[in-house]
Scaffold this motif. Sequence first.
Motif, PDB file in Angstrom:
ATOM      1  N   VAL B  43      10.468 -30.738  26.536  1.00 44.72           N
ATOM      2  CA  VAL B  43      11.402 -30.059  25.634  1.00 44.72           C
ATOM      3  C   VAL B  43      12.303 -31.068  24.938  1.00 44.72           C
ATOM      4  O   VAL B  43      12.847 -31.955  25.589  1.00 44.72           O
ATOM      5  CB  VAL B  43      12.314 -29.082  26.417  1.00 44.72           C
ATOM      6  CG1 VAL B  43      13.202 -28.291  25.469  1.00 44.72           C
ATOM      7  CG2 VAL B  43      11.494 -28.140  27.279  1.00 44.72           C
ATOM      8  N   SER B  44      12.459 -30.906  23.644  1.00 42.13           N
ATOM      9  CA  SER B  44      13.306 -31.830  22.886  1.00 42.13           C
ATOM     10  C   SER B  44      14.007 -31.113  21.737  1.00 42.13           C
ATOM     11  O   SER B  44      13.442 -30.223  21.111  1.00 42.13           O
ATOM     12  CB  SER B  44      12.409 -32.963  22.394  1.00 42.13           C
ATOM     13  OG  SER B  44      12.786 -33.412  21.146  1.00 42.13           O
ATOM     14  N   THR B  45      15.249 -31.498  21.480  1.00 41.96           N
ATOM     15  CA  THR B  45      16.063 -30.886  20.425  1.00 41.96           C
ATOM     16  C   THR B  45      16.629 -31.965  19.516  1.00 41.96           C
ATOM     17  O   THR B  45      17.120 -32.977  19.999  1.00 41.96           O
ATOM     18  CB  THR B  45      17.249 -30.122  21.059  1.00 41.96           C
ATOM     19  OG1 THR B  45      16.754 -28.999  21.777  1.00 41.96           O
ATOM     20  CG2 THR B  45      18.221 -29.631  19.999  1.00 41.96           C
ATOM     21  N   ASP B  46      16.549 -31.758  18.218  1.00 44.15           N
ATOM     22  CA  ASP B  46      17.097 -32.706  17.250  1.00 44.15           C
ATOM     23  C   ASP B  46      17.697 -31.967  16.070  1.00 44.15           C
ATOM     24  O   ASP B  46      17.106 -31.010  15.569  1.00 44.15           O
ATOM     25  CB  ASP B  46      16.002 -33.642  16.732  1.00 44.15           C
ATOM     26  CG  ASP B  46      16.154 -35.059  17.253  1.00 44.15           C
ATOM     27  OD1 ASP B  46      17.281 -35.571  17.247  1.00 44.15           O
ATOM     28  OD2 ASP B  46      15.143 -35.638  17.662  1.00 44.15           O
ATOM     29  N   SER B  47      18.857 -32.432  15.617  1.00 43.62           N
ATOM     30  CA  SER B  47      19.516 -31.846  14.447  1.00 43.62           C
ATOM     31  C   SER B  47      19.484 -32.814  13.279  1.00 43.62           C
ATOM     32  O   SER B  47      19.644 -34.020  13.459  1.00 43.62           O
ATOM     33  CB  SER B  47      20.981 -31.546  14.749  1.00 43.62           C
ATOM     34  OG  SER B  47      21.101 -30.621  15.779  1.00 43.62           O
ATOM     35  N   ASP B  74       9.386 -37.226  19.036  1.00 42.94           N
ATOM     36  CA  ASP B  74       9.766 -37.240  20.453  1.00 42.94           C
ATOM     37  C   ASP B  74       8.621 -36.735  21.342  1.00 42.94           C
ATOM     38  O   ASP B  74       8.422 -37.223  22.451  1.00 42.94           O
ATOM     39  CB  ASP B  74      11.012 -36.370  20.693  1.00 42.94           C
ATOM     40  CG  ASP B  74      12.287 -37.034  20.181  1.00 42.94           C
ATOM     41  OD1 ASP B  74      12.391 -38.270  20.294  1.00 42.94           O
ATOM     42  OD2 ASP B  74      13.156 -36.318  19.672  1.00 42.94           O
ATOM     43  N   THR B 132      18.371 -27.551  13.042  1.00 40.65           N
ATOM     44  CA  THR B 132      18.158 -27.998  14.417  1.00 40.65           C
ATOM     45  C   THR B 132      16.829 -27.420  14.894  1.00 40.65           C
ATOM     46  O   THR B 132      16.628 -26.212  14.829  1.00 40.65           O
ATOM     47  CB  THR B 132      19.284 -27.505  15.346  1.00 40.65           C
ATOM     48  OG1 THR B 132      20.525 -28.058  14.890  1.00 40.65           O
ATOM     49  CG2 THR B 132      19.041 -27.931  16.785  1.00 40.65           C
ATOM     50  N   THR B 134      14.044 -27.200  18.090  1.00 38.94           N
ATOM     51  CA  THR B 134      13.700 -27.455  19.490  1.00 38.94           C
ATOM     52  C   THR B 134      12.193 -27.286  19.625  1.00 38.94           C
ATOM     53  O   THR B 134      11.657 -26.256  19.225  1.00 38.94           O
ATOM     54  CB  THR B 134      14.420 -26.469  20.431  1.00 38.94           C
ATOM     55  OG1 THR B 134      15.836 -26.638  20.271  1.00 38.94           O
ATOM     56  CG2 THR B 134      14.053 -26.725  21.888  1.00 38.94           C
TER      57      THR B 134
END
Lengths: 324, 324
Positions: B43-47, B74, B132, B134
């Motif tokens: 799991v990865s989150t980027d804004s 990622d 954002t 995810t």
Amino acid sequence: MRDGEFAIIERHFKGITQQSGVLKGIGDDAAVIKPDAGLDLVVSTDSLLEGVHFPDGTRPMDLGRRAMCVNLSDMAAMGAKPRWFTVALSVPRDIAVEKWFAELSDGLSYIANQIDCALVGGDTTCGPLAITITVIGQVPSGTALRRDTAEVGDHIYVTGTLGDGAAALDMFSIGNTNSFCERLFEHFYAPRLRIESGLRLREIASSCIDISDGLVADLHHVCSSSGVAAEIDCSLIPIHAHTRRNYPDHSLHWALSGGDDYQLCFTVPERATESLKKMIFEGHIDATRIGLITAGDGVTVIDSSKANTFTQEITDYSGYDHFA
Amino acid sequence: MRDGEFAIIERHFKGITQQSGVLKGIGDDAAVIKPDAGLDLVVSTDSLLEGVHFPDGTRPMDLGRRAMCVNLSDMAAMGAKPRWFTVALSVPRDIAVEKWFAELSDGLSYIANQIDCALVGGDTTCGPLAITITVIGQVPSGTALRRDTAEVGDHIYVTGTLGDGAAALDMFSIGNTNSFCERLFEHFYAPRLRIESGLRLREIASSCIDISDGLVADLHHVCSSSGVAAEIDCSLIPIHAHTRRNYPDHSLHWALSGGDDYQLCFTVPERATESLKKMIFEGHIDATRIGLITAGDGVTVIDSSKANTFTQEITDYSGYDHFA
């Protein structure tokens, strides 16, 4: 995640990164998690922006609590057990100090720890204050509660009391003359989690939704996606005594159309109502019957007691809409 | 998700919501997904914020492509197969029109469809332009590539060419005198996905990271978390011929310290180098050896060819940091 930002997160969020099912938490390109075998996953994302979803000047502790609770409300409505979450933060440069991150982290942890939900990733950028949380939960395969499965003849219930969200917004608004109410403040920043209710409802409810836009608007979502109508009796709608007394001209309207209640609205087939009543009687769920699913479409509001002055026909199901 | 917003998303994102493993997509309180049995999830989150991560005035199609590619980088670095993603959008009122959402959706779908990744949820609010994402991916249990597992004696490799991200930023900057370069534009908005390389590297690499902050900064993350040092030879670093020719005074510096390259930097034990060479020779992965993992700490840059004018010692590993 960048180095300086990462250090901030690592330092303050450590307490909520080590729960079960986390093989590799914060600190790599992505987290590695291990869902329990054979379960379905439930995923939900919600953003809160300053001035839109919370008042300017909200304390970071309160922002953290509200951000978690609002997101977890979706998990409750699906009957899911929340396991992991990620946080994307946009923070103005002037408030991005250690103390602020520490307090935000306290707010997030305060809620996350109650339900053993682990922070597994995040991203921090410099910009207008906003927080986006993605929660991943679990349900036994095929048991997730949905909004498109209500059937004609089902009874309609809601948890807790309605209208408190709108009352809190009124309290925060400029020109408000009512005195500060701790109960409404707490309801706004940490609406009571209905996770446990959601888990219990998996075996009983035919459909479920969380009330974030207002009862009528959200029940209308259930109706339109299930291809049914709803008739609710406004004399049955649970409204907190304080809200009813302090806002006599508004409380019923707010209970029907106000947002930010974060209660569950669910439907129960006739055959399961006895089980539900037993659960209510034994204190396992706090719920009130407010109406019936019928054939047709739309939501009709009646008043069987004739005690209410509310006679307005419901024609606007939109609830609160940022682009309306 | 609210009604009006939901309608916008439903209409434009439909093409990328129906991939495999989606039991219930957009349209309920949360999505229900079914991971394959026995796998770990990543799991990865980027804004991305306007003016910080992409230039003001970026076309929505390009924003959509870049947001996806940056997040998927990622997943590549973890050796994961991306399966599902959510999108949280903050959009100023004046640009929140149908056409804008349609074009953003085109950009997201363009990338998502290449790798069969399904949009399963989202949230749209009115505010400063930001996106954002995810992403949730899968790896066979225990095989996720990490950054803390490099060992002394491992060889260091990078995919593709470096310095193009910084060259693109220079091209976008005010006062730039170099002419528009389609290749750099495309690199910035749709950096080549390294998902396939990540999947292949699971059996070969001892560690992996994506280069988002700059080679030295990201390699330093590998070193500090693995407890090792790295020696890289700047004469071996792959730089695109156009970048080297058009930016003779900057290209090596950019390749070492510029951000936004979204290539993979990975380490390979001596015993696996023959397998890697075979994969490179057969065209399955585009990678170049640039150095060696050694004992100690930090990243040392040497120049075995003595051809470069670059002699600066690396003392700043921070890369680009929003709060530095």
